[in-house]
Design a protein around this motif. Structure first.
Motif, PDB file in Angstrom:
ATOM      1  N   GLU A  73      38.284  40.699  78.071  1.00 24.73           N
ATOM      2  CA  GLU A  73      38.587  39.296  78.372  1.00 24.73           C
ATOM      3  C   GLU A  73      39.321  39.078  79.676  1.00 24.73           C
ATOM      4  O   GLU A  73      39.252  37.997  80.258  1.00 24.73           O
ATOM      5  N   GLU A  74      40.057  40.103  80.153  1.00 23.97           N
ATOM      6  CA  GLU A  74      40.847  39.950  81.375  1.00 23.97           C
ATOM      7  C   GLU A  74      40.654  41.137  82.319  1.00 23.97           C
ATOM      8  O   GLU A  74      41.610  41.852  82.622  1.00 23.97           O
ATOM      9  N   VAL A  95      44.581  49.614  82.609  1.00 25.73           N
ATOM     10  CA  VAL A  95      44.875  50.174  81.294  1.00 25.73           C
ATOM     11  C   VAL A  95      45.131  48.995  80.372  1.00 25.73           C
ATOM     12  O   VAL A  95      45.893  48.078  80.711  1.00 25.73           O
ATOM     13  N   GLY A  96      44.475  48.987  79.224  1.00 23.64           N
ATOM     14  CA  GLY A  96      44.685  47.896  78.281  1.00 23.64           C
ATOM     15  C   GLY A  96      43.927  48.123  76.996  1.00 23.64           C
ATOM     16  O   GLY A  96      43.206  49.108  76.838  1.00 23.64           O
TER      17      GLY A  96
END
Length: 195
Positions: A190-191, A182-183
Motif C-alpha cells: 500500500e505504501e 523494510v515493512g
C-alpha cells in the motif's frame, strides 16, 4: 529478503550464517553480537534450495546429523528427532533414504534437520524453488505453520513476491545490494517507497 537474482540476498544470508565474513557493520541475534563468531558457534539452521541431504543416510540419520556433530547423548537425539519428525509430519519416513522421497518430503526433512538443533535463527535460501507450482503453494503454508509452531526467527530469501507476501511478517526489498524498503507485506503493497 526479496529482490531479483544477483541483488545480494543470498550473500546477506551467507554473512548472517558466518560462511562469508563482513567487512564492516555488526550482526546481532537479539542483543548478542555474532559477527565475530565462527559459523559453528552461531547456532544457525540453514535450508538450501537443493536441500543438501546426505543420500547414503536414512531420514532419521539426516535429521540426527547436527546433533551427532554436537555429541549429544543418544537418548536425547532419539527424542529430538522423533519430536521434530512429528511436528513436520514425517515420522513414517524415518527409515527411508532421501532418494525414495518426493520433493516436498525432502524439503520437510531438510527443515527438520535445520530445526532439530533448536537454532537461534533459521535461514531459508529459496527452499521452495525446486517444487512444482501446486506443491510450492502447499509448502508455503506448511513452512509458515512450522515456523510459527516452533517460534524460531526465520529469514527467507526469495525473488517471488507472492511467496514473500504470503509467508513473511516483514519484508526487506533489496535492489543492487541496497535495501530499498523494510515493512510489513501490507505496508509494502500500500505504501511503496520506490517504483
Amino acid at each position: 529478503l526479496l529482490g531479483p537474482s544477483g541483488c545480494g540476498k543470498t550473500t546477506t544470508l551467507l554473512c548472517i550464517s558466518g560462511i562469508h565474513r563482513i567487512s564492516s557493520g555488526r550482526i546481532l541475534f537479539g542483543q548478542r553480537e555474532v559477527h565475530k563468531l565462527k559459523p559453528q558457534e552461531r547456532n544457525v539452521g540453514i535450508v538450501f534450495q537443493n536441500y543438501a541431504l546426505y543420500p547414503h543416510l536414512s531420514v532419521y540419520e539426516n535429521i540426527a546429523f547436527p546433533l551427532r556433530i554436537r555429541k549429544e547423548a543418544q537418548r536425547n537425539i532419539k527424542e529430538k528427532v522423533e519430536e521434530i519428525a512429528s511436528v513436520l509430519r514425517v515420522a513414517e519416513l524415518l527409515d527411508r533414504r532421501p532418494g525414495q522421497l518426493s520433493g516436498g518430503q525432502q524439503q520437510r526433512i531438510a527443515l527438520a534437520r535445520a530445526l532439530v538443533r533448536e537454532p537461534d535463527v533459521l535461514l531459508l535460501d529459496e527452499p521452495l524453488a525446486n517444487l512444482d507450482a501446486t506443491l510450492r503453494l502447499e509448502m508455503r503454508a506448511e513452512v509458515r505453520r512450522i515456523q510459527q509452531e516452533t517460534k524460531v526467527s526465520a529469514i527467507l530469501v526469495t525473488h517471488d513476491q507472492v511467496e514473500a507476501m504470503s509467508m513473511c511478517d516483514r519484508i526487506a526489498l533489496i535492489q543492487e545490494g541496497e535495501i530499498q524498503q523494510v515493512g510489513t507485506p501490507t505496508e509494502m503493497y500500500e505504501e511503496p517507497k520506490t517504483k
